[in-house]
Design a protein around this motif. Structure first.
Motif, PDB file in Angstrom:
ATOM      1  N   LEU A  97      16.115  97.934   1.371  1.00 57.85           N
ATOM      2  CA  LEU A  97      15.773  96.983   0.328  1.00 57.85           C
ATOM      3  C   LEU A  97      17.038  96.475  -0.363  1.00 57.85           C
ATOM      4  CD1 LEU A  97      12.875  99.004  -1.342  1.00 57.85           C
ATOM      5  CD2 LEU A  97      12.678  97.291   0.480  1.00 57.85           C
ATOM      6  N   SER A  98      16.907  95.346  -1.067  1.00 59.29           N
ATOM      7  CA  SER A  98      18.008  94.799  -1.871  1.00 59.29           C
ATOM      8  C   SER A  98      17.420  94.013  -3.042  1.00 59.29           C
ATOM      9  CB  SER A  98      18.917  93.900  -1.025  1.00 59.29           C
ATOM     10  OG  SER A  98      18.207  92.777  -0.527  1.00 59.29           O
ATOM     11  N   ASN A  99      18.257  93.806  -4.055  1.00 59.96           N
ATOM     12  CA  ASN A  99      17.814  93.075  -5.263  1.00 59.96           C
ATOM     13  C   ASN A  99      16.511  93.656  -5.809  1.00 59.96           C
ATOM     14  OD1 ASN A  99      19.986  91.225  -5.033  1.00 59.96           O
ATOM     15  ND2 ASN A  99      18.807  90.020  -3.541  1.00 59.96           N
ATOM     16  N   THR A 100      16.448  94.958  -5.892  1.00 58.38           N
ATOM     17  CA  THR A 100      15.235  95.627  -6.338  1.00 58.38           C
ATOM     18  C   THR A 100      15.220  95.728  -7.864  1.00 58.38           C
ATOM     19  OG1 THR A 100      15.144  96.904  -4.284  1.00 58.38           O
ATOM     20  CG2 THR A 100      13.827  97.705  -6.151  1.00 58.38           C
ATOM     21  N   LYS A 101      14.092  95.356  -8.451  1.00 60.61           N
ATOM     22  CA  LYS A 101      13.939  95.388  -9.908  1.00 60.61           C
ATOM     23  C   LYS A 101      12.603  96.016 -10.274  1.00 60.61           C
ATOM     24  CE  LYS A 101      16.553  91.086 -10.576  1.00 60.61           C
ATOM     25  NZ  LYS A 101      16.501  89.702 -11.138  1.00 60.61           N
ATOM     26  N   LEU A 102      12.626  96.826 -11.293  1.00 64.16           N
ATOM     27  CA  LEU A 102      11.405  97.342 -11.902  1.00 64.16           C
ATOM     28  C   LEU A 102      11.211  96.604 -13.218  1.00 64.16           C
ATOM     29  CD1 LEU A 102      11.926 101.171 -11.290  1.00 64.16           C
ATOM     30  CD2 LEU A 102      10.552  99.588  -9.937  1.00 64.16           C
ATOM     31  N   ILE A 103      10.041  96.004 -13.397  1.00 58.91           N
ATOM     32  CA  ILE A 103       9.811  95.121 -14.539  1.00 58.91           C
ATOM     33  C   ILE A 103       8.570  95.564 -15.313  1.00 58.91           C
ATOM     34  CG2 ILE A 103       9.434  92.728 -15.281  1.00 58.91           C
ATOM     35  CD1 ILE A 103      10.637  91.872 -12.564  1.00 58.91           C
ATOM     36  N   LEU A 104       8.751  95.763 -16.609  1.00 60.97           N
ATOM     37  CA  LEU A 104       7.640  96.055 -17.509  1.00 60.97           C
ATOM     38  C   LEU A 104       7.534  94.900 -18.496  1.00 60.97           C
ATOM     39  CD1 LEU A 104       5.440  97.900 -18.708  1.00 60.97           C
ATOM     40  CD2 LEU A 104       7.229  98.962 -20.101  1.00 60.97           C
ATOM     41  N   GLN A 105       6.368  94.258 -18.545  1.00 64.43           N
ATOM     42  CA  GLN A 105       6.189  93.076 -19.391  1.00 64.43           C
ATOM     43  C   GLN A 105       4.962  93.233 -20.282  1.00 64.43           C
ATOM     44  OE1 GLN A 105       5.075  89.182 -17.597  1.00 64.43           O
ATOM     45  NE2 GLN A 105       6.897  88.383 -18.626  1.00 64.43           N
ATOM     46  N   VAL A 106       5.142  92.874 -21.554  1.00 65.92           N
ATOM     47  CA  VAL A 106       4.034  92.850 -22.514  1.00 65.92           C
ATOM     48  C   VAL A 106       3.858  91.407 -22.973  1.00 65.92           C
ATOM     49  CG1 VAL A 106       3.098  93.771 -24.658  1.00 65.92           C
ATOM     50  CG2 VAL A 106       4.684  95.154 -23.293  1.00 65.92           C
ATOM     51  N   GLN A 107       2.666  90.844 -22.770  1.00 66.66           N
ATOM     52  CA  GLN A 107       2.388  89.465 -23.154  1.00 66.66           C
ATOM     53  C   GLN A 107       1.489  89.440 -24.392  1.00 66.66           C
ATOM     54  OE1 GLN A 107       0.826  88.109 -19.285  1.00 66.66           O
ATOM     55  NE2 GLN A 107       2.600  86.751 -19.158  1.00 66.66           N
ATOM     56  N   ASN A 108       1.794  88.516 -25.294  1.00 65.28           N
ATOM     57  CA  ASN A 108       1.040  88.327 -26.541  1.00 65.28           C
ATOM     58  C   ASN A 108       0.881  89.617 -27.349  1.00 65.28           C
ATOM     59  OD1 ASN A 108       0.402  85.497 -26.002  1.00 65.28           O
ATOM     60  ND2 ASN A 108      -0.963  86.296 -24.416  1.00 65.28           N
ATOM     61  N   PRO A 109       1.984  90.323 -27.617  1.00 66.77           N
ATOM     62  CA  PRO A 109       1.847  91.564 -28.390  1.00 66.77           C
ATOM     63  C   PRO A 109       1.559  91.353 -29.870  1.00 66.77           C
ATOM     64  CG  PRO A 109       4.163  91.121 -27.920  1.00 66.77           C
ATOM     65  CD  PRO A 109       3.367  90.088 -27.159  1.00 66.77           C
ATOM     66  N   VAL A 164      -5.578  89.221 -26.795  1.00 71.00           N
ATOM     67  CA  VAL A 164      -5.176  90.622 -26.873  1.00 71.00           C
ATOM     68  C   VAL A 164      -3.943  90.828 -25.998  1.00 71.00           C
ATOM     69  CG1 VAL A 164      -7.511  91.436 -27.352  1.00 71.00           C
ATOM     70  CG2 VAL A 164      -6.741  91.233 -24.985  1.00 71.00           C
ATOM     71  N   PRO A 165      -3.114  91.800 -26.344  1.00 72.86           N
ATOM     72  CA  PRO A 165      -1.921  92.056 -25.527  1.00 72.86           C
ATOM     73  C   PRO A 165      -2.295  92.477 -24.112  1.00 72.86           C
ATOM     74  CG  PRO A 165      -1.770  93.154 -27.668  1.00 72.86           C
ATOM     75  CD  PRO A 165      -3.180  92.663 -27.527  1.00 72.86           C
ATOM     76  N   SER A 166      -1.453  92.098 -23.175  1.00 69.95           N
ATOM     77  CA  SER A 166      -1.630  92.534 -21.789  1.00 69.95           C
ATOM     78  C   SER A 166      -0.324  93.148 -21.308  1.00 69.95           C
ATOM     79  CB  SER A 166      -2.031  91.361 -20.891  1.00 69.95           C
ATOM     80  OG  SER A 166      -1.017  90.380 -20.850  1.00 69.95           O
ATOM     81  N   PHE A 167      -0.449  94.165 -20.476  1.00 70.93           N
ATOM     82  CA  PHE A 167       0.710  94.917 -19.993  1.00 70.93           C
ATOM     83  C   PHE A 167       0.782  94.803 -18.472  1.00 70.93           C
ATOM     84  CE2 PHE A 167      -0.759  96.667 -23.950  1.00 70.93           C
ATOM     85  CZ  PHE A 167       0.394  96.951 -24.660  1.00 70.93           C
ATOM     86  N   THR A 168       1.974  94.538 -17.969  1.00 69.72           N
ATOM     87  CA  THR A 168       2.171  94.368 -16.536  1.00 69.72           C
ATOM     88  C   THR A 168       3.385  95.166 -16.088  1.00 69.72           C
ATOM     89  OG1 THR A 168       1.303  92.106 -16.663  1.00 69.72           O
ATOM     90  CG2 THR A 168       2.478  92.710 -14.665  1.00 69.72           C
ATOM     91  N   PHE A 169       3.207  95.930 -15.027  1.00 72.65           N
ATOM     92  CA  PHE A 169       4.327  96.634 -14.399  1.00 72.65           C
ATOM     93  C   PHE A 169       4.443  96.127 -12.971  1.00 72.65           C
ATOM     94  CE2 PHE A 169       6.108 100.136 -11.885  1.00 72.65           C
ATOM     95  CZ  PHE A 169       7.309 100.333 -12.573  1.00 72.65           C
ATOM     96  N   SER A 170       5.633  95.713 -12.594  1.00 68.83           N
ATOM     97  CA  SER A 170       5.801  95.128 -11.256  1.00 68.83           C
ATOM     98  C   SER A 170       7.111  95.594 -10.612  1.00 68.83           C
ATOM     99  CB  SER A 170       5.780  93.603 -11.339  1.00 68.83           C
ATOM    100  OG  SER A 170       6.808  93.123 -12.188  1.00 68.83           O
ATOM    101  N   LEU A 171       7.117  95.476  -9.317  1.00 60.14           N
ATOM    102  CA  LEU A 171       8.282  95.791  -8.505  1.00 60.14           C
ATOM    103  C   LEU A 171       8.677  94.554  -7.733  1.00 60.14           C
ATOM    104  CD1 LEU A 171      10.292  97.798  -7.080  1.00 60.14           C
ATOM    105  CD2 LEU A 171       8.465  98.244  -5.405  1.00 60.14           C
ATOM    106  N   SER A 172       9.930  94.140  -7.871  1.00 62.56           N
ATOM    107  CA  SER A 172      10.432  92.965  -7.178  1.00 62.56           C
ATOM    108  C   SER A 172      11.579  93.397  -6.264  1.00 62.56           C
ATOM    109  CB  SER A 172      10.933  91.894  -8.178  1.00 62.56           C
ATOM    110  OG  SER A 172      11.541  90.826  -7.502  1.00 62.56           O
ATOM    111  N   THR A 173      11.509  92.992  -5.006  1.00 66.04           N
ATOM    112  CA  THR A 173      12.547  93.422  -4.064  1.00 66.04           C
ATOM    113  C   THR A 173      12.641  92.449  -2.897  1.00 66.04           C
ATOM    114  OG1 THR A 173      13.379  95.312  -2.791  1.00 66.04           O
ATOM    115  CG2 THR A 173      11.012  94.857  -2.664  1.00 66.04           C
ATOM    116  N   THR A 174      13.677  92.569  -2.144  1.00 67.73           N
ATOM    117  CA  THR A 174      13.880  91.773  -0.928  1.00 67.73           C
ATOM    118  C   THR A 174      14.106  92.734   0.232  1.00 67.73           C
ATOM    119  OG1 THR A 174      14.935  90.017  -2.197  1.00 67.73           O
ATOM    120  CG2 THR A 174      15.297  89.997   0.175  1.00 67.73           C
ATOM    121  N   PHE A 175      13.393  92.470   1.329  1.00 69.00           N
ATOM    122  CA  PHE A 175      13.570  93.349   2.507  1.00 69.00           C
ATOM    123  C   PHE A 175      13.452  92.526   3.799  1.00 69.00           C
ATOM    124  CE2 PHE A 175       9.172  93.467   1.147  1.00 69.00           C
ATOM    125  CZ  PHE A 175       8.476  93.216   2.304  1.00 69.00           C
TER     126      PHE A 175
END
Length: 326
Positions: free
Chosen positions: A276-288, A315-326
């Protein structure tokens, strides 16, 4: 006719940069409904009959506030200011009752787009019927039958439903492999006609219990009661004067924390072991979070501007995502 003037700038070796644009846009032959001969199969048609002017300013500024070792702090400010005006429109009102125009957004020559018209509601009479002022300032009880109406000149222009300006404030912090960003937005300059308490609501609001019950109550409440039976003096033919009264217009300026994003950039020497390359772990909170300056009992983003009914707040929403290139 379109006019645009802009200025781009960069200072301090690019640490501060931005752009300012001023525009005037006049649109002609814009689609708008007009009445047509019903014998032709249609009661109205969309034709090119309207002209609208928009004036405004757009602003975008970005800065690198701090850059020290592995730590950085960047800021972006955006702003948009707009003022609209209906120059010409042929869909003039041809209904039977002017007072039915109150409440909904309407395009009227000389006014901004989506203008809100209201009635000059002054309370209840001794029979518990809602009264409004006519063009001469006299109290009248609106009615479909017999017809009791007020002219357009007796109605009040309350403002517009669409925000006149929007401001954005975004901060980005970086420390090593971590980054954190937060976007704050401000919307303002618009209004909404909020549905007042009514005994006929499915879920009555607090205060509805204080509705008019007997002669004399009009000194203490402006909420109509059940009214009398049809044909009696206490009969209430329409509650429009009350429901679309100008005192139920609220300014809807609000500030909202749109999103918070935390990102971790996984080092390539670690992710490459898995192809893998350019791997990111992202935690996002929308409309907190959100704050409405006229009261948090109304959410401008879920308000029904036609009926004035409140919607459930975002209401707030929570998102956890993984972004990568392979």
């Amino acid at each position: 006719f379109n006019f645009n003037a802009g200025l781009d700038f960069g200072l301090f070796n690019g640490r501060l940069a931005g752009a300012v644009d001023y525009y005037i846009k006049r649109g002609t032959d814009i689609f708008s409904p007009i009445e047509s001969d019903p014998t032709k199969g249609f009661t109205n048609l969309l034709t090119n009959n309207a002209s609208i002017e928009n004036r405004g300013v757009d602003l975008n500024i970005s800065s690198l506030n701090v850059k020290q070792g592995k730590f950085s702090w960047r800021t972006q400010v955006t702003a948009s200011f707009n003022k609209s005006k209906v120059l010409k429109v042929k869909n003039t009102y041809r209904g039977f009752f002017n007072f039915t125009r109150a409440g909904g957004a309407e395009n009227i020559e000389g006014h901004p787009m989506n203008s809100v018209l209201t009635l000059d509601y002054i309370g209840l009479n001794e029979l518990g019927q809602p009264m409004v002022r006519d063009e001469n300032g006299n109290p009248v009880v609106l009615s479909f039958s017999p017809q009791v109406d007020v002219p357009l000149s007796a109605m009040k222009f309350a403002g517009v439903n669409d925000p006149k300006y929007a401001l954005g404030f975004n901060n980005q912090f970086g420390l090593g492999d971590f980054s954190l960003s937060a976007l704050l937005m401000y919307y303002g300059g618009h209004v909404g006609l909020i549905k007042p308490p009514s005994i006929f609501d499915d879920r009555p609001q607090n205060g509805t219990q204080n509705f008019w019950k007997k002669s004399g109550d009009e000194a203490y409440t402006n909420i109509p009661g059940f009214g009398g039976a049809y044909g009696t003096p206490e009969y209430i033919g329409t509650r429009t004067g009350y429901e679309n009264g100008q005192q139920f217009v609220r300014k809807l300026d609000y500030i909202a924390l749109r999103n918070i994003t935390l990102t971790y950039n996984l080092q390539d020497k670690v992710s490459q072991k898995f192809g893998l390359s350019n791997t990111k772990l992202i935690l996002q909170v929308q409309n907190p979070g959100k704050y409405v300056f006229s009261g948090n009992d109304v959410d401008p983003e879920t308000l029904d501007f036609v009926s004035g009914r409140r919607g459930l707040p975002l209401v707030p929403s929570f998102t956890f995502s993984l972004s990568t290139t392979f």
